[in-house]
Every structure is written in C-alpha cells, then in structure tokens.
Write a protein that holds these residues in place. Structure first.
Motif, PDB file in Angstrom:
ATOM      1  N   ILE A  46       1.951  12.795   6.582  1.00 39.42           N
ATOM      2  CA  ILE A  46       0.983  13.799   7.015  1.00 39.42           C
ATOM      3  C   ILE A  46       1.720  14.835   7.855  1.00 39.42           C
ATOM      4  CG2 ILE A  46      -1.142  14.202   8.321  1.00 39.42           C
ATOM      5  CD1 ILE A  46      -1.807  11.220   7.756  1.00 39.42           C
ATOM      6  N   SER A  57       0.846  -1.200   0.000  1.00 36.07           N
ATOM      7  CA  SER A  57       0.000   0.000   0.000  1.00 36.07           C
ATOM      8  C   SER A  57       0.875   1.242   0.000  1.00 36.07           C
ATOM      9  CB  SER A  57      -0.920  -0.010   1.215  1.00 36.07           C
ATOM     10  OG  SER A  57      -0.154  -0.084   2.400  1.00 36.07           O
ATOM     11  N   ASP A  67       1.699   7.355   3.312  1.00 33.01           N
ATOM     12  CA  ASP A  67       1.183   8.718   3.483  1.00 33.01           C
ATOM     13  C   ASP A  67       2.046   9.468   4.485  1.00 33.01           C
ATOM     14  OD1 ASP A  67      -0.901   8.274   1.756  1.00 33.01           O
ATOM     15  OD2 ASP A  67      -2.354   7.808   3.327  1.00 33.01           O
ATOM     16  N   THR A  90      -1.130  16.294   3.296  1.00 34.53           N
ATOM     17  CA  THR A  90      -0.897  14.860   3.176  1.00 34.53           C
ATOM     18  C   THR A  90      -0.209  14.606   1.847  1.00 34.53           C
ATOM     19  OG1 THR A  90      -2.837  14.326   4.488  1.00 34.53           O
ATOM     20  CG2 THR A  90      -1.950  12.571   3.108  1.00 34.53           C
ATOM     21  N   VAL A  91       0.912  13.932   1.889  1.00 38.44           N
ATOM     22  CA  VAL A  91       1.648  13.579   0.676  1.00 38.44           C
ATOM     23  C   VAL A  91       1.610  12.058   0.574  1.00 38.44           C
ATOM     24  CG1 VAL A  91       3.847  13.666  -0.542  1.00 38.44           C
ATOM     25  CG2 VAL A  91       3.157  15.580   0.924  1.00 38.44           C
ATOM     26  N   ARG A  92       0.996  11.556  -0.500  1.00 39.23           N
ATOM     27  CA  ARG A  92       0.913  10.109  -0.719  1.00 39.23           C
ATOM     28  C   ARG A  92       2.054   9.703  -1.652  1.00 39.23           C
ATOM     29  NH1 ARG A  92      -4.612   7.166  -1.176  1.00 39.23           N
ATOM     30  NH2 ARG A  92      -4.287   7.420   1.024  1.00 39.23           N
TER      31      ARG A  92
END
Length: 131
Positions: free
Chosen positions: A103, A98, A101, A108-110
């Motif tokens: 935060i 997955s 993330d 929020t940077v995915r």
C-alpha cells in the motif's frame, strides 16, 4: 610370563643405564593417538607398549594442554548408513499463504505470496519514484 619389548627398539625409544626408558615426543604423540581410535582403551595401548596406563594418561593430559602435538588423523571419514522408509507418515502441504498487499498512499498492489523479494523491491522502488 615375560614380555618381549624388542619391537620398541624400532621406534627410537632410549633405555637408560638403570632401565628407564626415554620416549621421543613424536613416539609419545603416536602412542597417544592410538588411544583416540574408536574402541581403543588406554589400558590396552599401555600394555601393548609395556608401560603403565597412568603414564600414558599423563601424555594424554599433555596433548590436551598443547604440550604434545599429535599426528594428523589419516583415517578416512566414516558415514552413517542411510535408511529409507516408506511407512512414515508425511505431513500435508501447508495451506496456501495469503497474498501480500503493498500500500502506497491511495495505491494498493496485491502480490502473490510466492513473489520474490527482488521483485517486491522493484515494485516498491517504482511506487516511490512515481510520487
């Protein structure tokens, strides 16, 4: 059957007046080293030098205790055979990981799960510097 010990004169072994033999430490060490070769036995090596196996075992004990320095091993290393088989089941590739993330407050940077640690650190520093 009489054993010949003529070959022992080539290794600097000294025979005393009552027939007792004195073995130089270098010779003792070489004989002990022969017992450490794969497949060798203390009994066989002792017979080769016309001596008692328990005497040779005593020299081995001395070597273990550091009282007798053995010569360096001169044998080449041996390697196990490599066997390649096609009939072995392989495990399937693991499921995709997955995303990650980051935060930071309202931001929020995915990131992709394969993002390097160095890149994640750069982004974290940039987020920290912007505050």
């Amino acid at each position: 059957m009489e054993r010949s010990t003529e070959f022992l004169s080539d290794i600097d072994m000294v025979v005393g007046p009552r027939g007792h033999r004195r073995w130089p430490d270098a010779v003792k060490a070489q004989i002990v080293a022969e017992t450490l070769v794969e497949g060798a036995t203390v009994g066989a090596v002792a017979r080769r030098y016309d001596m008692r196996a328990n005497h040779l075992s005593e020299w081995r004990r001395m070597a273990r205790e550091g009282k007798l320095v053995l010569p360096a091993v001169t044998e080449e290393p041996k390697f196990a055979a490599l066997v390649v088989r096609d009939d072995v089941e392989t495990t399937p590739d693991p499921e995709p990981r997955s995303p990650l993330d980051l935060i930071f407050g309202a931001v929020t940077v995915r990131l992709d799960a394969g993002t390097s640690a160095a890149r994640i650190a750069e982004i974290a520093r940039a987020l920290n510097a912007s505050s």
